[in-house]
Motif scaffolding. Structure first.
Motif, short mmCIF file in Angstrom:
data_model
loop_
_atom_site.label_atom_id
_atom_site.label_comp_id
_atom_site.label_asym_id
_atom_site.label_seq_id
_atom_site.Cartn_x
_atom_site.Cartn_y
_atom_site.Cartn_z
N GLN A 1 27.01 7.48 32.74
CA GLN A 1 26.58 8.16 30.89
C GLN A 1 27.34 7.02 30.56
OE1 GLN A 1 25.95 11.23 30.06
NE2 GLN A 1 25.61 12.19 31.68
N LEU B 1 25.41 4.34 29.00
CA LEU B 1 24.25 4.88 28.35
C LEU B 1 23.72 3.94 27.45
CD1 LEU B 1 24.42 8.93 27.87
CD2 LEU B 1 24.73 7.57 29.87
N ASN C 1 19.12 16.09 30.45
CA ASN C 1 18.02 14.61 30.86
C ASN C 1 17.18 14.76 30.77
OD1 ASN C 1 20.55 13.06 29.84
ND2 ASN C 1 21.28 12.98 31.76
N ASP D 1 13.12 14.95 30.24
CA ASP D 1 12.48 14.81 29.51
C ASP D 1 11.35 15.44 29.03
OD1 ASP D 1 10.59 13.47 27.78
OD2 ASP D 1 10.86 11.47 28.24
N LYS E 1 15.64 11.76 32.40
CA LYS E 1 15.48 10.69 31.67
C LYS E 1 16.89 9.66 32.27
CE LYS E 1 14.37 11.29 27.19
NZ LYS E 1 15.12 12.05 25.40
N GLU E 2 16.93 8.99 32.77
CA GLU E 2 17.65 7.96 33.91
C GLU E 2 18.46 6.88 32.62
OE1 GLU E 2 19.06 6.90 38.33
OE2 GLU E 2 16.65 6.71 37.52
N ASN F 1 25.46 15.72 23.69
CA ASN F 1 26.19 15.10 24.17
C ASN F 1 28.26 14.99 24.82
OD1 ASN F 1 26.02 12.09 25.22
ND2 ASN F 1 27.08 10.79 22.90
#
Length: 301
Positions: free
Chosen positions: A47, A49, A65, A67, A80-81, A281
């Motif tokens: 995180q 990020l 996360n 996509d 998403k990583e 978030n």
């Protein structure tokens, strides 16, 4: 009824969390080594990020996360990583005031907060992440701040502060969550993760605005500690409560109107917290005093 001085943990009770962090890391790594949230340690790193890549989804990954555009294009779930940002850190804001010296079941709110703080301190140390801690409470004259300036851990400094008994007499009503958040917004510009640990009994629009501002550069975890009697009173007639300044009030749990008003207060607080956590978030972790905070954190991180 509140005690005259704070109930505090022992140093030994806090130090034991160093082992707990290692246990969590081992278990989660075995469970799913490829997950973005693979263990408590890597969650902090993940995180900090900065976008790295899109990859296949694995059970245990954070669905926030996913996509969806790429998923629709390739026909299977993609996520998403993220990779580490160099200036990321773990920040903690916690209420250590007299109102945290309360529980009808389980452990006092303050003791649960200390457990969480100890766990986070050791997780940061194990991951070589810097940590900062901001402690507020109306039985303290001012905000108490600990900032890690280099790789030397400050965990024991924080523990020494948390294990010191304090008078519960009110000293400064301005030493509260709102002003602590304002201070953090002013002085802490680093990206990373923020844990807000308190009962959120004073949450209002101004506090929500400060949190909304902070989440622009930090992933925010709202660690909501509460006693089940704050949620719903037992049906046993008149109940008299006394606060840390000796003020008393009585409520009749057989009075449906009074009981409804009492319950509504908790529900309103929970609604505001849930509204905040709708942001991708911001995360809400509910921690009743009769729960295992470690288990709750592992389930949500």
């Amino acid at each position: 009824m509140f005690p005259n001085v704070s109930e505090v943990p022992t140093l030994k009770e806090l130090v034991k969390f160093q082992t707990k962090v290692k246990e969590i890391k081992h278990f989660k790594h075995k469970l799913n080594p490829t997950s973005l949230s693979g263990n408590l340690i890597s969650k902090f790193k993940g995180q900090g990020l900065e976008f790295l890549q899109v990859r296949k989804y694995y059970p245990g990954d954070d669905i926030k996360n996913i996509d969806w555009k790429v998923t629709a294009r390739v026909g299977h779930t993609q996520i998403k990583e993220f990779q580490i940002e160099k200036e990321s850190e773990i920040a903690i804001i916690s209420n250590i005031g007299a109102e945290m010296q309360f529980a009808t079941f389980g452990k006092f709110k303050y003791l649960i907060a200390c457990d969480i703080i100890a766990l986070l301190c050791y997780a940061a140390e194990a991951n070589k992440e810097k940590i900062s801690a901001y402690f507020f409470g109306n039985n303290h004259n001012r905000l108490t701040v600990f900032r890690q300036k280099n790789q030397k851990t400050i965990a024991l400094e924080i523990f020494a502060f948390l294990t010191k008994k304090q008078s519960l007499k009110t000293k400064n009503t301005e030493n509260n969550l709102l002003n602590s958040l304002k201070e953090l917004n002013l002085v802490n510009k680093a990206k990373g993760i923020l844990f807000i640990i308190c009962d959120f009994n004073q949450i209002d629009q101004m506090i929500m605005d400060e949190i909304e501002h902070l989440k622009q550069r930090k992933t925010v975890y709202l660690c909501h500690i509460y006693d089940n009697c704050e949620k719903e009173l037992p049906d046993i007639g008149n109940l008299t409560f006394s606060d840390y300044d000796g003020k008393k009030f009585t409520i009749n749990s057989n009075d449906k109107k009074a009981l409804a008003n009492y319950t509504k207060s908790f529900e309103k607080k929970q609604q505001l917290l849930k509204k905040l956590s709708q942001d991708p978030n911001i995360y809400l972790i509910n921690l009743p005093t009769n729960s295992d905070p470690l288990e709750q954190l592992v389930n949500r991180l």
